[in-house]
Write an enzyme that holds these catalytic residues in place. Structure first.
Site, PDB file in Angstrom:
ATOM      1  N   ARG A 125       0.847  -1.198   0.000  1.00 23.30           N
ATOM      2  CA  ARG A 125       0.000   0.000   0.000  1.00 23.30           C
ATOM      3  C   ARG A 125       0.879   1.244   0.000  1.00 23.30           C
ATOM      4  O   ARG A 125       1.736   1.400   0.868  1.00 23.30           O
ATOM      5  CB  ARG A 125      -0.923   0.005   1.215  1.00 23.30           C
ATOM      6  CG  ARG A 125      -2.027  -1.039   1.150  1.00 23.30           C
ATOM      7  CD  ARG A 125      -2.782  -1.098   2.455  1.00 23.30           C
ATOM      8  NE  ARG A 125      -1.928  -1.593   3.540  1.00 23.30           N
ATOM      9  CZ  ARG A 125      -2.297  -1.631   4.809  1.00 23.30           C
ATOM     10  NH1 ARG A 125      -3.479  -1.162   5.177  1.00 23.30           N
ATOM     11  NH2 ARG A 125      -1.466  -2.116   5.726  1.00 23.30           N
ATOM     12  N   ASP A 176       1.421   5.484   0.097  1.00 26.18           N
ATOM     13  CA  ASP A 176       0.813   6.671   0.690  1.00 26.18           C
ATOM     14  C   ASP A 176       0.402   7.668  -0.382  1.00 26.18           C
ATOM     15  O   ASP A 176       0.779   7.549  -1.554  1.00 26.18           O
ATOM     16  CB  ASP A 176       1.807   7.344   1.647  1.00 26.18           C
ATOM     17  CG  ASP A 176       2.027   6.550   2.918  1.00 26.18           C
ATOM     18  OD1 ASP A 176       1.137   5.757   3.281  1.00 26.18           O
ATOM     19  OD2 ASP A 176       3.082   6.737   3.550  1.00 26.18           O
ATOM     20  N   ARG A 235      10.862   6.763   3.331  1.00 30.31           N
ATOM     21  CA  ARG A 235      11.007   8.216   3.347  1.00 30.31           C
ATOM     22  C   ARG A 235      11.766   8.709   4.575  1.00 30.31           C
ATOM     23  O   ARG A 235      12.441   9.737   4.522  1.00 30.31           O
ATOM     24  CB  ARG A 235       9.621   8.861   3.246  1.00 30.31           C
ATOM     25  CG  ARG A 235       8.967   8.642   1.874  1.00 30.31           C
ATOM     26  CD  ARG A 235       7.475   8.861   1.902  1.00 30.31           C
ATOM     27  NE  ARG A 235       7.148  10.190   2.364  1.00 30.31           N
ATOM     28  CZ  ARG A 235       5.947  10.531   2.813  1.00 30.31           C
ATOM     29  NH1 ARG A 235       4.970   9.624   2.868  1.00 30.31           N
ATOM     30  NH2 ARG A 235       5.710  11.766   3.205  1.00 30.31           N
TER      31      ARG A 235
END
Length: 289
Positions: free
Chosen positions: A61, A63, A212
């Site tokens: 999944r 973001d 990230r």
């Protein structure tokens, strides 16, 4: 936990890509925001003329704002629906979907396949430039501008300390009941002739914000604000560090998902659902990116 396909259904693998800038991530949301999953499920229901929604399961999944070049999902369709539409499903979906999401392959999945739990690795790329003039306008939706010069050798030296199986709690947004133990298989940086610096990040799985956050820590090393040893010390501390910056999503792309040979899919599916821990610690199955 069983993952048998219900009688009368066929598991179908979808290979797809999307530009994430106008999506509120992959997963459907209660407030009706546009998502990749929502768009594809709506298109699938329309082109198969079905009254029900066939729910997708995805390898990772993503973001809001994150892109994908090599995403994989599966959907279980009734045998009669698959038989009627399989030959023209790909073209019909192309005609129905918006141009920022494309499905490239639709095929019956081998026995034991699960897009999420059968995967053995995911590979992401994060792209950044330190060009004093900024980002090429044609790449601005996929490349982060960092306004300090970056030392790629220093970032690679710092990255070496993060590779391997670790508890990445310091680099993850914690989710209740989920482990943060992951095996980071590769983390390296390379500058191309155009000055774009690409981080290649490959692991068996990722926890929320992990890529990230790792990129943010290494950029601080590259621009000289932190020493080479700092990201490793943050990892060893095992708690979220407010100094670790989660970089913006638009530089991140899911490039590829790896699966074992067909005869090993079911075993991998079962293994991935097991609770996971480092020696001497407890843990549970975590979420994905």
């Amino acid at each position: 936990m069983s993952d048998e396909v219900e009688p009368g259904h066929v598991r179908v693998r979808l290979d797809l890509s999307y530009d994430g800038r106008d999506f509120s991530g992959w997963a459907k949301q209660a407030r009706g925001q546009r998502t990749v999953q929502g768009d594809i499920e709506d298109a699938l229901r329309t082109v198969t003329r079905s009254s029900q929604t066939y729910e997708l399961t995805v390898a990772g999944r993503t973001d809001a704002g994150v892109h994908a070049r090599g995403q994989v999902a599966h959907v279980d369709l009734p045998v009669e629906v698959w038989a009627e539409h399989r030959e023209k499903l790909l073209k019909r979906l192309a005609g129905r979907l918006a141009r920022d999401v494309r499905i490239w392959r639709v095929e019956e999945a081998p026995a034991g396949f699960n897009a999420r739990f059968s995967a053995i690795w995911r590979r992401y790329a994060y792209r950044v430039t330190d060009n004093p003039g900024g980002v090429d306008p044609l790449l601005r939706g996929h490349v982060l501008w960092h306004d300090w010069p970056l030392d790629v050798d220093a970032m690679n030296a710092a990255a070496e300390k993060l590779v391997g199986e670790h508890d990445f709690a310091a680099y993850c947004k914690k989710r209740e009941g989920a482990t943060t133990i992951r095996t980071l298989q590769r983390l390296s940086w390379e500058r191309d002739a155009a000055g774009v610096i690409t981080a290649t990040v490959k692991a068996d799985a990722f926890c929320h914000n992990m890529v990230r956050s790792l990129v943010g820590a290494l950029l601080f090393v590259g621009d000289g604000h932190r020493p080479v040893q700092w990201p490793g010390k943050v990892l060893a501390a095992g708690v979220r560090d407010s100094a670790v910056h989660v970089v913006r999503p638009h530089g991140l792309t899911l490039e590829e998902v790896g699966y074992p040979a067909d005869e090993l899919l079911a075993a991998r599916n079962r293994e991935a659902r097991n609770k996971r821990s480092l020696p001497g610690s407890g843990g549970g199955l975590g979420g994905c990116c």
